[in-house]
Enzyme design. Structure first.
Site, PDB file in Angstrom:
ATOM      1  N   ILE A 181       0.832  -1.202   0.000  1.00  0.00           N
ATOM      2  CA  ILE A 181       0.000   0.000   0.000  1.00  0.00           C
ATOM      3  C   ILE A 181       0.866   1.252   0.000  1.00  0.00           C
ATOM      4  CG2 ILE A 181      -1.610   1.335   1.415  1.00  0.00           C
ATOM      5  CD1 ILE A 181      -2.857  -1.347   2.272  1.00  0.00           C
ATOM      6  N   TYR A 223      -1.223  -8.340  16.045  1.00  0.00           N
ATOM      7  CA  TYR A 223      -1.455  -7.454  14.904  1.00  0.00           C
ATOM      8  C   TYR A 223      -2.805  -6.764  15.032  1.00  0.00           C
ATOM      9  CZ  TYR A 223      -2.293  -5.949  10.091  1.00  0.00           C
ATOM     10  OH  TYR A 223      -2.589  -5.202   8.973  1.00  0.00           O
ATOM     11  N   LYS A 236      -3.723  -2.624  15.402  1.00  0.00           N
ATOM     12  CA  LYS A 236      -4.615  -1.881  14.514  1.00  0.00           C
ATOM     13  C   LYS A 236      -5.801  -1.294  15.293  1.00  0.00           C
ATOM     14  CE  LYS A 236      -2.179  -2.368  10.836  1.00  0.00           C
ATOM     15  NZ  LYS A 236      -1.505  -1.192  10.209  1.00  0.00           N
ATOM     16  N   ASN A 273       2.362   4.639   7.553  1.00  0.00           N
ATOM     17  CA  ASN A 273       1.917   3.442   6.856  1.00  0.00           C
ATOM     18  C   ASN A 273       2.715   2.198   7.239  1.00  0.00           C
ATOM     19  OD1 ASN A 273       0.560   1.998   4.457  1.00  0.00           O
ATOM     20  ND2 ASN A 273       2.745   1.794   4.015  1.00  0.00           N
ATOM     21  N   THR A 277      -1.002  -7.480  -1.283  1.00  0.00           N
ATOM     22  CA  THR A 277       0.306  -6.895  -0.994  1.00  0.00           C
ATOM     23  C   THR A 277       1.275  -7.990  -0.572  1.00  0.00           C
ATOM     24  OG1 THR A 277      -0.168  -6.573   1.354  1.00  0.00           O
ATOM     25  CG2 THR A 277      -0.812  -4.785  -0.154  1.00  0.00           C
ATOM     26  N   ASP A 311      11.789   4.228   4.918  1.00  0.00           N
ATOM     27  CA  ASP A 311      11.559   2.788   4.873  1.00  0.00           C
ATOM     28  C   ASP A 311      12.788   2.081   5.428  1.00  0.00           C
ATOM     29  OD1 ASP A 311       9.385   1.009   2.988  1.00  0.00           O
ATOM     30  OD2 ASP A 311      11.161  -0.027   3.707  1.00  0.00           O
ATOM     31  N   LYS A 312      12.568   0.873   5.930  1.00  0.00           N
ATOM     32  CA  LYS A 312      13.690   0.113   6.489  1.00  0.00           C
ATOM     33  C   LYS A 312      14.648  -0.369   5.406  1.00  0.00           C
ATOM     34  CE  LYS A 312      11.185  -4.290   6.517  1.00  0.00           C
ATOM     35  NZ  LYS A 312      10.709  -5.424   7.341  1.00  0.00           N
TER      36      LYS A 312
END
Length: 254
Positions: A16, A150, A154, A85, A185, A35-36
């Protein structure tokens, strides 16, 4: 819709986040991807004409996050939006089966990273009267089996979004979340492979949404463009489902 906006996007390297990166640049924004992992050559080529800054950063490390925001401000002088994100979904387990290390990693990546981006970005958003967008999930509202931590992260993002919206409204800062269901994804593909009945998972996911089969991330990105734009200027504290109606109720699925 996002002309000349400076948008910080965490986890913009795939899924995403990557779809949002493309959509934001198409809408006229400058993107600062945190980003990592560095972007691969194909993705760098896809963004070749876009104004961008790509930063490799461990979002669970406060020092690295602070340095990333300093770099952004040094280059652009302001921030108009932060899209939180970045997230991980592993492991797919019940709570009692989850190790301390797995708990800590999920909480740190999915939640503590929002603490850090807000801590180092809020002063700049106050100046720009900008906005914050969090990527949540439908499971944060309705739950999911064998995915306890998880789901907890959220659900916490949903509550946190509302609290942040109230705290920052006096500064004209809007805070919203986008809530997808099944989206094709790499993260969801990895989750699918963890399931005992992985052969049936794709069929299940494709029937989950009344509006049709499991979408790609572009449908989420389009909603994110809207929420970060002036068209959503009087919307805050919203957890926007972009789910094809997956949460609407019982259905007969054959």
């Amino acid at each position: 819709m996002l002309e000349n906006k400076i948008i910080v996007l965490t986890g913009g390297g795939d899924g995403i986040g990557w779809e949002c990166a493309k959509a934001y640049t198409k809408a006229g924004a400058t993107i600062c991807i945190i980003d990592k992992n560095p972007l691969d050559e194909d993705k760098l080529k896809a963004l070749k004409k876009a104004e961008k800054l790509i930063l490799t950063c461990n979002l669970t490390d406060e020092v690295e996050v602070a340095a990333a925001f300093n770099t952004i401000i040094e280059k652009y002088g302001r921030i108009d939006a932060i899209h939180n994100n970045a997230a991980i979904a592993h492991p797919s387990k019940t709570l009692d089966e989850t190790s301390n290390a797995e708990w800590d990693l999920l909480m740190n990546v999915n939640l503590k990273s929002i603490l850090y981006t807000t801590r180092y970005g809020i002063a700049h958003l106050k100046k720009s009267q900008g906005c914050i967008l969090n990527t949540s999930s439908m499971v944060g509202s309705i739950g999911q089996d064998n995915h306890a931590v998880y789901v907890a992260t959220k659900g916490a993002i949903n509550a946190l979004t509302k609290a942040m919206a109230l705290d920052y409204a006096p500064f004209k800062i809007r805070v919203n979340a986008v809530s997808p269901a099944a989206v094709n994804t790499p993260t969801l593909q990895a989750w699918s492979q963890e399931q005992a009945n992985k052969e049936q998972i794709e069929q299940y996911l494709n029937k989950l949404q009344p509006l049709g089969i499991m979408p790609a991330g572009d449908v989420i990105a389009d909603a994110c463009v809207f929420l970060l734009s002036n068209a959503a200027r009087f919307i805050t504290g919203t957890i926007l489902p972009v789910s094809g109606g997956a949460e609407l109720g019982y259905r007969t699925i054959i």
